[in-house]
Scaffold this motif. Structure first.
Motif, PDB file in Angstrom:
ATOM      1  N   SER A  10       0.837  -1.196   0.000  1.00 40.26           N
ATOM      2  CA  SER A  10       0.000   0.000   0.000  1.00 40.26           C
ATOM      3  C   SER A  10       0.870   1.242   0.000  1.00 40.26           C
ATOM      4  O   SER A  10       1.676   1.452   0.903  1.00 40.26           O
ATOM      5  CB  SER A  10      -0.922   0.014   1.219  1.00 40.26           C
ATOM      6  OG  SER A  10      -1.524   1.293   1.319  1.00 40.26           O
ATOM      7  N   ALA A  12      -0.611   4.212   0.046  1.00 37.24           N
ATOM      8  CA  ALA A  12      -1.338   5.125   0.935  1.00 37.24           C
ATOM      9  C   ALA A  12      -0.949   4.881   2.386  1.00 37.24           C
ATOM     10  O   ALA A  12      -0.662   5.818   3.131  1.00 37.24           O
ATOM     11  CB  ALA A  12      -2.837   4.933   0.750  1.00 37.24           C
ATOM     12  N   ASN A  75      -7.729   8.193   8.258  1.00 39.84           N
ATOM     13  CA  ASN A  75      -6.353   8.653   8.103  1.00 39.84           C
ATOM     14  C   ASN A  75      -5.881   9.029   9.501  1.00 39.84           C
ATOM     15  O   ASN A  75      -6.261  10.064  10.033  1.00 39.84           O
ATOM     16  CB  ASN A  75      -6.280   9.833   7.143  1.00 39.84           C
ATOM     17  CG  ASN A  75      -6.594   9.408   5.723  1.00 39.84           C
ATOM     18  OD1 ASN A  75      -6.453   8.227   5.362  1.00 39.84           O
ATOM     19  ND2 ASN A  75      -7.027  10.346   4.907  1.00 39.84           N
ATOM     20  N   ASP A  81      -2.628   6.087   6.700  1.00 42.27           N
ATOM     21  CA  ASP A  81      -3.744   6.738   5.995  1.00 42.27           C
ATOM     22  C   ASP A  81      -4.697   5.665   5.481  1.00 42.27           C
ATOM     23  O   ASP A  81      -4.767   5.390   4.286  1.00 42.27           O
ATOM     24  CB  ASP A  81      -3.222   7.600   4.840  1.00 42.27           C
ATOM     25  CG  ASP A  81      -2.587   8.891   5.348  1.00 42.27           C
ATOM     26  OD1 ASP A  81      -2.752   9.192   6.549  1.00 42.27           O
ATOM     27  OD2 ASP A  81      -1.931   9.571   4.545  1.00 42.27           O
ATOM     28  N   ASP A  84      -7.723   6.649   2.992  1.00 43.74           N
ATOM     29  CA  ASP A  84      -7.279   6.757   1.598  1.00 43.74           C
ATOM     30  C   ASP A  84      -7.096   5.375   0.989  1.00 43.74           C
ATOM     31  O   ASP A  84      -7.421   5.140  -0.176  1.00 43.74           O
ATOM     32  CB  ASP A  84      -5.948   7.530   1.513  1.00 43.74           C
ATOM     33  CG  ASP A  84      -6.133   9.002   1.838  1.00 43.74           C
ATOM     34  OD1 ASP A  84      -7.294   9.448   1.893  1.00 43.74           O
ATOM     35  OD2 ASP A  84      -5.113   9.691   2.048  1.00 43.74           O
ATOM     36  N   TYR A  85      -6.560   4.464   1.791  1.00 49.68           N
ATOM     37  CA  TYR A  85      -6.345   3.104   1.319  1.00 49.68           C
ATOM     38  C   TYR A  85      -7.673   2.450   0.933  1.00 49.68           C
ATOM     39  O   TYR A  85      -7.827   1.902  -0.162  1.00 49.68           O
ATOM     40  CB  TYR A  85      -5.627   2.298   2.405  1.00 49.68           C
ATOM     41  CG  TYR A  85      -5.491   0.818   2.114  1.00 49.68           C
ATOM     42  CD1 TYR A  85      -4.829   0.365   0.974  1.00 49.68           C
ATOM     43  CD2 TYR A  85      -6.027  -0.123   2.984  1.00 49.68           C
ATOM     44  CE1 TYR A  85      -4.712  -0.990   0.717  1.00 49.68           C
ATOM     45  CE2 TYR A  85      -5.909  -1.477   2.737  1.00 49.68           C
ATOM     46  CZ  TYR A  85      -5.251  -1.909   1.597  1.00 49.68           C
ATOM     47  OH  TYR A  85      -5.147  -3.243   1.344  1.00 49.68           O
ATOM     48  N   GLU A  89      -7.078   3.639  -2.944  1.00 50.26           N
ATOM     49  CA  GLU A  89      -6.051   2.745  -3.471  1.00 50.26           C
ATOM     50  C   GLU A  89      -6.531   1.305  -3.615  1.00 50.26           C
ATOM     51  O   GLU A  89      -6.299   0.653  -4.643  1.00 50.26           O
ATOM     52  CB  GLU A  89      -4.816   2.788  -2.556  1.00 50.26           C
ATOM     53  CG  GLU A  89      -3.652   2.010  -3.129  1.00 50.26           C
ATOM     54  CD  GLU A  89      -2.445   1.990  -2.193  1.00 50.26           C
ATOM     55  OE1 GLU A  89      -2.636   2.085  -0.961  1.00 50.26           O
ATOM     56  OE2 GLU A  89      -1.334   1.871  -2.705  1.00 50.26           O
TER      57      GLU A  89
END
Lengths: 221, 257
Positions: A10, A12, A75, A81, A84-85, A89
């Protein structure tokens, strides 16, 4: 279904993370719906598979089970974060690999229930449905009832900061991402749904088997 | 780069088969894919455990698929299941269903293997030349050339399970038979890279050089000095197969540490 256990990198979260995926067998043809299942506190990618006989409820969607540590899928103030992941992502990775369309559902239990709602409010155009099962929808209370091996300040920052941030779901329903769009349908199963029904404009299902609710929502997707 | 352990249900074998998949996380174009086979005592984990394969793949945005084929010798067993059909047809089709990002082009698909898997990849590549554009056979030859009889030993019994009693040289178990069939039909041969260690028994190439030099195909045989039937050789051989024979060069040097 075919079972994939993997280790992905990852960007992120800036760490390798395990990920489990179930892909419908050859009799079902894509493009498929995608179901993101978020684990509870102290859980990981294996939790859903171990606790529920997922495949007897859902057999025609790609089921994606990430591992996000005890991050509450946000996050983190000091840490990863994970929001966001989960909202960017992970979806980009899975949709780059698998035969998926935009019918995405996010569901979770406990901390994952909070995560599912948080993700749906943060990315209202990404998810078409969110389901929270026994969701810990007010993590703010853990500032006063500490959780084992978890500093709330690390996850959400100081208490005052949390109550001003979008990580407090009461703020998130009016958050910046929602100014020009409305959140996807949210279903709250099991405990603690009533007090959030009005705030989240959510459907509440207090009794019955949450797995059947999940399966039904996947069918309706 | 993701490291995946996948359990794929095979209808042909009526069995869940574990498969290792090494795959770039953000494929920008259909992925070149190497289908890689293990040796007689191996499984889907060994290539990743004993070589630098993931690094070679990572540098080049390559996908690698490593199935388990148990004791089947990667062919359709006389007393057993049709692993040859599984590997050459069902696995390829199923993996491309799960990962539509895998290239379906012949020139982007390569089959390789070591020891028993070297025989296996020669067999698969020549049986399914429309699927695979190149073969990388390391430390192995044509297991379909030998005479098999059940003398009571474990090794002999195992071979009889796969090939039956006698010599399968005029059957689809034979690499040379498959090659002759392909030549007769005027089909397009995969390019063949054949590697062996200086110190191993099959270090002289098992007479394959003479045979393939008479076939309408590109065949390259290479002996690696100072190494035998061992992972040190196969790590070098798979690198050379990818980097030089297939000519797939690094596009990134970014690693995770």
């Amino acid at each position: 279904m075919d079972f994939l256990h993997m280790q992905i990198q990852s960007e992120a979260a800036r760490t390798p993370l395990p990920l489990d995926v179930l892909v419908p067998n050859g009799e079902h043809k894509g493009p498929f719906k995608s179901v993101y299942l978020l684990h509870d506190l102290a859980g990981n990618n294996t939790s859903w598979m171990r606790k529920y006989s997922l495949e007897s409820y859902i057999d025609d969607a790609v089921i994606i089970m990430p591992s996000c540590l005890n991050s509450f899928y946000v996050n983190m103030y000091y840490g990863y974060d994970m929001l966001d992941y989960i909202t960017k992502e992970l979806i980009e990775i899975c949709e780059g690999w698998f035969d998926l369309d935009d019918r995405r559902l996010v569901a979770g239990i406990g901390m994952g229930g909070y995560g599912a709602v948080r993700a749906a409010l943060a990315a209202p155009k990404v998810f078409k449905q969110a389901i929270s099962i026994d969701g810990l929808l007010d993590p703010g209370k853990f500032y006063d009832e500490p959780l084992p091996a978890l500093k709330m300040e690390d996850v959400f920052g100081p208490k005052e900061y949390f109550y001003y941030s979008d990580n407090c779901l009461k703020n998130a329903v009016h958050g910046k991402n929602l100014l020009f769009t409305s959140p996807p349908p949210i279903t709250l199963c099991g405990k603690g749904g009533q007090e959030w029904q009005e705030i989240l404009k959510a459907e509440v299902v207090e009794t019955g088997n949450p797995m059947e609710v999940l399966a039904q929502k996947v069918r309706e997707l | 780069m993701a490291y995946i352990e996948l359990n794929v249900y095979s209808k042909v074998l009526n069995l869940e088969i574990p498969v290792t998949v090494i795959i770039p996380q953000f494929p920008k174009e259909p992925l070149k894919t190497i289908w890689l086979y293990h040796g007689s005592t191996g499984d889907h984990t060994l290539w990743a455990r004993y070589t630098n394969l993931e690094r070679y793949a990572r540098e080049r945005n390559l996908a690698v698929v490593i199935p388990t084929a148990h004791k089947s010798m990667f062919t359709n067993m006389v007393h057993g299941q049709d692993y040859g059909v599984f590997l050459g047809e069902e696995l390829v089709q199923r993996l491309r269903e799960i990962f539509p990002c895998l290239s379906k082009k012949r020139e982007d698909n390569f089959v390789g293997g070591l020891s028993n898997g070297a025989y296996g990849c020669l067999r698969t590549g020549l049986r399914y030349p429309e699927t695979f554009g190149a073969i990388g056979a390391f430390s192995g030859g044509d297991a379909g050339e030998r005479y098999y009889t059940d003398d009571g030993t474990y090794a002999a019994r195992r071979s009889v399970l796969v090939f039956g009693e006698g010599c399968p040289s005029e059957t689809e178990h034979s690499v040379k038979w498959l090659a002759r069939q392909l030549k007769e039909k005027g089909g397009q041969f995969p390019r063949i890279y054949h590697a062996a260690g200086e110190l191993e028994i099959s270090g002289q190439g098992d007479g394959m050089t003479e045979f393939f030099n008479d076939m309408p195909c590109e065949y390259q045989f290479e002996v690696f000095p100072g190494v035998g039937h061992e992972w040190k050789l196969w790590d070098q051989a798979v690198y050379k197969f990818i980097d030089e024979f297939l000519g797939i060069k690094p596009v990134t040097t970014k690693y995770y540490v």
